[in-house]
Design an enzyme around this catalytic site. Structure first.
Site, PDB file in Angstrom:
ATOM      1  N   THR A 152      33.633  18.987  68.942  1.00 20.62           N
ATOM      2  CA  THR A 152      34.902  19.531  68.584  1.00 20.62           C
ATOM      3  C   THR A 152      35.263  20.597  69.241  1.00 20.62           C
ATOM      4  O   THR A 152      34.559  21.390  69.975  1.00 20.62           O
ATOM      5  CB  THR A 152      34.801  19.667  67.266  1.00 20.62           C
ATOM      6  OG1 THR A 152      33.740  20.745  66.803  1.00 20.62           O
ATOM      7  CG2 THR A 152      34.673  18.336  66.382  1.00 20.62           C
ATOM      8  N   THR A 178      36.816  23.786  68.933  1.00 20.40           N
ATOM      9  CA  THR A 178      36.453  25.192  68.716  1.00 20.40           C
ATOM     10  C   THR A 178      34.777  25.309  69.015  1.00 20.40           C
ATOM     11  O   THR A 178      34.389  26.527  69.573  1.00 20.40           O
ATOM     12  CB  THR A 178      37.042  26.006  67.187  1.00 20.40           C
ATOM     13  OG1 THR A 178      38.105  25.428  67.173  1.00 20.40           O
ATOM     14  CG2 THR A 178      36.233  27.281  67.216  1.00 20.40           C
ATOM     15  N   CYS A 179      34.027  24.551  68.531  1.00 23.29           N
ATOM     16  CA  CYS A 179      32.644  24.608  68.666  1.00 23.29           C
ATOM     17  C   CYS A 179      32.377  24.430  70.288  1.00 23.29           C
ATOM     18  O   CYS A 179      31.412  24.949  70.628  1.00 23.29           O
ATOM     19  CB  CYS A 179      32.070  23.523  68.010  1.00 23.29           C
ATOM     20  SG  CYS A 179      32.810  23.113  66.238  1.00 23.29           S
ATOM     21  N   SER A 180      33.062  23.498  70.845  1.00 23.01           N
ATOM     22  CA  SER A 180      32.653  23.446  72.313  1.00 23.01           C
ATOM     23  C   SER A 180      33.346  24.489  73.109  1.00 23.01           C
ATOM     24  O   SER A 180      32.842  24.577  74.281  1.00 23.01           O
ATOM     25  CB  SER A 180      33.037  22.180  72.978  1.00 23.01           C
ATOM     26  OG  SER A 180      32.289  20.820  71.994  1.00 23.01           O
TER      27      SER A 180
END
Ligand code: BEZ
Length: 177
Positions: free
Chosen positions: A53, A55-57
Site C-alpha cells: 500500500t 504510505t507503507c511502501s
C-alpha cells in the site's frame, strides 16, 4: 505512552529460502513463534494496513529501513514489520523494496493482530480484516512504549500516519535515553 503488556504468544507461518528444496521455487515453511522474535531482545515492532500500500511502501517501511542504524544506536536489536498478509505476499514485498534490515512478519490469519487488540475491518477498501497502524518498543516480549495512530475504528475513511512513523518513534527513544 508507557505500558507494560506482554505480547501474545502466536506461531507465525513464514516461508524461508532453502537451496536443498528441488525445483524453481526453493522455499519451505518455517514456524516462528512470538518467543523467536521477542524473547531476550529489545525491538521495535510496527504494523500497518497492508503490504504494497502506498504510505507503507513509500514512507513507513523504507524509512524504518533507512533509520535502522540510528535505532541500533539506541539499543534496538531488531525492527519488525507485521501485517495481516501471508508469507508469500510479505516475502514479495520485502524483495520489491530490497529490504536488508527490517524483518517482515506475516500475520496472515490476523491472530497476532487480533490478540494485540489492533484488528480492524477495512471492508470499505475490499481488504477485510487488517491491522490498525501502530508501533511499539518491546523489551523481552513486554510492550514498554506504545505509538498508536488516532481514530482506531472499522472502515476508517482516513489513514492517519504520524505517531507510528520511524522519525517520531526514534525521537521519543532519544528523548527517553
Ligand atoms: C497506504 O498505505 O497508503 C494505504 C493503506 C491502506 C489503504 C490505502 C492506502
Amino acid at each position: 505512552m508507557t505500558v507494560q503488556k506482554k505480547v501474545p504468544f502466536v506461531t507465525f507461518l513464514t516461508r524461508v529460502r532453502d537451496e536443498s528444496v528441488q525445483g524453481p521455487n526453493p522455499y519451505r515453511w518455517e514456524e516462528r513463534t512470538s518467543d523467536d522474535y521477542f524473547a531476550g531482545k529489545r525491538v521495535i515492532l510496527f504494523s500497518l494496513p497492508g503490504a504494497f500500500t502506498p504510505t507503507c511502501s513509500t514512507y513507513q517501511l523504507p524509512n524504518f529501513e533507512e533509520l535502522y542504524d540510528e535505532f541500533e544506536k539506541q539499543g534496538i536489536d531488531a525492527i519488525y514489520c507485521v501485517s495481516v498478509n501471508d508469507a508469500f505476499v510479505m516475502n514479495a514485498w520485502g524483495k520489491s523494496l530490497a529490504l536488508q534490515k527490517v524483518e517482515l512478519i506475516p500475520d496472515g490469519s490476523g491472530e497476532f493482530t487480533r490478540k494485540m487488540g489492533m484488528l480492524v475491518a477495512k471492508d470499505n477498501l475490499g481488504f477485510g480484516m487488517r491491522s490498525w497502524r501502530y508501533a511499539a518498543l518491546i523489551n523481552n516480549g513486554v510492550v514498554e512504549q506504545w505509538f498508536e495512530e488516532e481514530g482506531f475504528s472499522d472502515n476508517c475513511e482516513t489513514d492517519p500516519y504520524g505517531v507510528s512513523s520511524p522519525q517520531n518513534v526514534l525521537e521519543k527513544l532519544k528523548a527517553a535515553a
